[in-house]
Scaffold this active site. Sequence first.
Site, PDB file in Angstrom:
ATOM      1  N   SER A  91       0.846  -1.186   0.000  1.00 42.55           N
ATOM      2  CA  SER A  91       0.000   0.000   0.000  1.00 42.55           C
ATOM      3  C   SER A  91       0.891   1.250   0.000  1.00 42.55           C
ATOM      4  O   SER A  91       1.653   1.453  -0.944  1.00 42.55           O
ATOM      5  CB  SER A  91      -0.961  -0.031   1.190  1.00 42.55           C
ATOM      6  N   ASP A 130      -8.898  -4.529  -6.335  1.00 43.92           N
ATOM      7  CA  ASP A 130      -8.522  -3.560  -5.312  1.00 43.92           C
ATOM      8  C   ASP A 130      -9.371  -2.305  -5.465  1.00 43.92           C
ATOM      9  O   ASP A 130      -9.308  -1.621  -6.487  1.00 43.92           O
ATOM     10  CB  ASP A 130      -7.034  -3.226  -5.447  1.00 43.92           C
ATOM     11  N   HIS A 151      -7.750  -5.036  -1.633  1.00 43.28           N
ATOM     12  CA  HIS A 151      -6.448  -4.418  -1.377  1.00 43.28           C
ATOM     13  C   HIS A 151      -5.503  -5.338  -0.610  1.00 43.28           C
ATOM     14  O   HIS A 151      -4.293  -5.311  -0.818  1.00 43.28           O
ATOM     15  CB  HIS A 151      -6.651  -3.116  -0.596  1.00 43.28           C
TER      16      HIS A 151
END
Length: 717
Positions: free
Chosen positions: A587, A662, A694
């Site tokens: 991320s 995602d 995600h």
Amino acid sequence: MMIKMKIKYLFILLVLSLPMAAQDRLFTLEDLNYGGTNYRNLQAQNLWLTWWGDQLVQTDVEECYTIDAKTGKKTTLFTLEQINEWAESDDTRYVRHLMNATFPYPDAPIVALGNRKAYILIDFKDKKVVWQDSISGQEANDWNPRSRATAFVENHQLFVVDGQGNKRQLTTDGSREIVYGQSVHRNEFGIEKGTFWSPDGQHLAFYRMDQSMVADYPQVDIAPRIAADVPDKYPMAGETSHKVTVGVYDLQTEKIIYLQTGDPTDRYFTNIAWSPDAKTIYMFELNRDQNDCRLISYDASTGAKVAELYRETSDKYVEPLHPIQFLPWDATKFILQSQRDGYNHLYIYNVKGELVKQLTSGRFVVQEVLGFNEKQKSILFTSNEVHPLQRNTYSVNTATGKRTLLDNGKGSHTAVLSKSGQWFYDKYSEPDIPRNIDLVEVKSGKVQRLLTAEDPWKDYKQPLFECGSIKAADGKTDLYYRMVKPHDFDATKKYPTVVYVYGGPHAHNVEAAWHWYSRSWETYMAQKGYIVFILDNRGSENRGRDFEQVTFRQLGQVEMQDQMKGVDYLRTLPYIDMNRLGVHGWSFGGFMTISLMTNYPDVFKVGVAGGPVIDWKWYEVMYGERYMDTPQSNPEGYEKTSLLSKAKDLKGKLQIITGYNDDTVVPQHCLSFLKACIEAGTQPDFFVYPGEPHNMRGHASVHLHERITQYFEDYLK
């Protein structure tokens, strides 16, 4: 001679058949990863606890026990078999376990449980069901113990079922574009839900979000015979955002009014709170720039604006994360949290909006308000006052401001208060303590030990976990790191090393918890002969406003400078092989991984970037604009932090991994970077998890971490 040989052979067989010696077993990802088949067996022993007023209750699968505060003695309260007998359960309507049992009424012998069909209240003294609903499992289910009314969402519409079972449909225009009773503003500003019951349970405040004007992001479901379009409303930085309003439903009149907030365009409404008498609603309101925050009160019966009680502005941003909390002994005063003096602290205001006093102050962060002790007129909270890496429990007297440390002053503590606030149970760990659980009396400080968990890894070869500090790139700020070394570490050897990085706001990697808060994948890598290094750079959480906001309008830049100070530290260690240095993150950490790989291409040989942000113009409005402003107002910052122009600078081996669906860091990021690499002639590797969001779920996470590990095995080792 033959007899001696047979005895010797039998002895060898016996030895080989014995379990491995202590600390001789090796870990697998099935042991270490949360999706693994043996993961639960390698977690520290725990107790599931809850409060029934001031009585502590242990909830197990098949029994609930009361725990004597003075002796720690357990007494069976009831069993699972008894509960199902009293509930007259059948094959389709039975309680499966007692782990989630709660006791919503401090003075009544009633337990709340869910079965396959309903949410039920059982009087365990009279041994019978005293109330139940029939809507268990609905989306956004929110039950109020006072009125026993439930708010829930069904087919996009908001409903309420009152305590007598009367179902009422509150909305008719709900859709994927008009969202009722659910989280808004993409869960920013501390928002976790979309319905808010008044203290008496007679009024329901709820969010209405109109996102019809927000562009769709074209997600795809590959499960059908012909892949289906499943678009997701995704407001990107600088683009049109949704509009939120707040409604209030009255159970008695069955009418809805909306708070008269004015035009909701480019505004954020958050941290909804009720006055104790249920007549007034309080809400923090932010402009889109997120640099002007106001606390506004509204009449709950008419929706009219009553007053502006508080205003906080900034040349960067203000981020309200906590609703106000009224003092239980004085309905004219409330606690407000703010980091306006540089650190998050507690302030007492009155309902006229006048500051009564700043209750806490100092170079530390109040992390959570746990509740109140009405008898002492004190507030219990957690902070990192003892040390930036710790989380400790304190009380503060509202009259004198005196703070009292209530735990042992070490480690990382999570405390849960009893109804009166005179007791709390304390689950905590320290770097060398997996978990302890204590029952603490607030007034006397007396501690009753409930659990001392043994080391669940005692039979395994464990890595070495170390913690230390270095100076940030500014030459004065302390940054804390964790280093994980192989169990057989030899300082005369050189080891391949992986820098694990996150680096973004609202997160930290290093804490004075068990193994210094280490992720289990680090253990797996250390077992394979790597050293793993983790540094919390400026911009991460729990270090104060200026520490966090130094990254404003230039995400990734200061963070990289600090991470490179970590690399400079690694250079001073003779056992670090600087020719075999890798980097990995997910991320924001994926963004940092590619940033480091492309800005320092001669330093990092191998990288694995998961779910990486590539260009902040493709990230969501609320988060993206808080830290970067809009692409229109900060074009230089967006250009500087974009990784598209860095694709040509990639030298080492880079694997990019993403969930195909995602909805947080949408696939446009990865795909655009791949396109830029194609144009630049650089060669990253790419792997996709179909159907995953995600973060990889379930056993897919085991597969993911094996893939990450194998990439370093193939190219770094």
